[in-house]
Design an enzyme around this catalytic site. Structure first.
Site, short mmCIF file in Angstrom:
data_model
loop_
_atom_site.label_atom_id
_atom_site.label_comp_id
_atom_site.label_asym_id
_atom_site.label_seq_id
_atom_site.Cartn_x
_atom_site.Cartn_y
_atom_site.Cartn_z
N ASP A 71 1.03 -1.32 -0.09
CA ASP A 71 -0.04 0.01 0.06
C ASP A 71 0.95 1.17 0.13
O ASP A 71 1.94 1.32 0.88
CB ASP A 71 -0.99 -0.06 1.39
CG ASP A 71 -1.91 1.07 1.07
OD1 ASP A 71 -2.38 1.08 -0.29
OD2 ASP A 71 -2.41 1.67 1.89
N TYR A 156 1.35 9.73 -9.50
CA TYR A 156 1.70 11.00 -9.14
C TYR A 156 3.14 11.41 -9.51
O TYR A 156 3.66 12.49 -9.44
CB TYR A 156 1.49 11.40 -7.64
CG TYR A 156 0.19 11.30 -7.10
CD1 TYR A 156 -0.74 12.20 -7.32
CD2 TYR A 156 -0.35 10.10 -6.29
CE1 TYR A 156 -2.18 12.03 -6.96
CE2 TYR A 156 -1.58 9.93 -5.77
CZ TYR A 156 -2.53 10.98 -6.27
OH TYR A 156 -3.86 10.91 -5.78
#
Length: 199
Positions: A71, A156
């Site tokens: 994660d 990102y």
């Protein structure tokens, strides 16, 4: 002995990174797609650790084999560490990343460079059929740039600027990125832990 490991992601960019770092005769890494698994796991943890462990455990219980999951996300100090664990769902789960990136640039409009500090965080969890779990964490510090730059990477990467290298993570080669990235660091630590654990 060669160990089969399923890396629990549908993100092909991540799979490429993982295979490159765990490129060792001891491990054979497969993605969910390669293992023909269509199951989804609800990521409702409050921390990167909780989400990574939950994913690894649930897929391990389904497959009965070693499963590794990560994660990861982007923490922006000026935005109180948002988007954080909600990085993939920021602005809506199906919102393309070029729009998410634009949203963040808008939120930081007019904010000076010294207040644009941010980091990528990655937590890797490996779940074993006997119930054991290993976790590692990696981070990379940087700033949010003033515009999106670069066509490499994913997510990102185009807005995450690394001052020491004078480029965004989307302007780096995969080798450069793996050498310094949050996931690269967490995976290298996991590789060491796996060698110790599987002795």
């Amino acid at each position: 002995m060669r160990y089969n490991i399923i890396f629990a992601t549908h993100n092909e960019g991540k799979v490429k990174e993982v295979k490159m770092i765990l490129n060792d005769k001891k491990f054979a890494v497969k993605s969910l797609k390669e293992a023909n698994i269509n199951q989804e796991v609800v990521e409702d943890g409050k921390t990167f650790e909780e989400n990574a462990i939950k994913k690894a455990k649930e897929f391990m219980e389904t497959t009965g084999t070693i499963v590794m999951a990560d994660d990861s996300g982007l923490e922006i100090d000026y935005l109180n560490k948002k988007p954080g664990v909600y990085s993939a769902r920021y602005g809506g789960e199906d919102t393309p990343y070029h729009i998410k990136n634009q949203m963040i640039l808008e939120e930081l409009k007019g904010i000076p460079e010294d207040k644009r500090t941010a980091r990528f965080v990655s937590v890797i969890a490996t779940a074993f059929p006997n119930g054991d779990i290993l976790t590692t964490r990696g981070t990379i510090e940087g700033i949010i740039g003033f515009e999106a730059k670069g066509n490499g990477g994913f997510g990102y990467d185009p807005i995450f600027y690394v001052p020491e290298l004078e480029r965004t993570t989307a302007e780096m080669t995969l080798e450069q990125k793996n050498a310094i990235s949050h996931r690269g660091k967490a995976l290298e630590k996991m590789k060491e832990k796996l060698f110790d654990y599987l002795k």
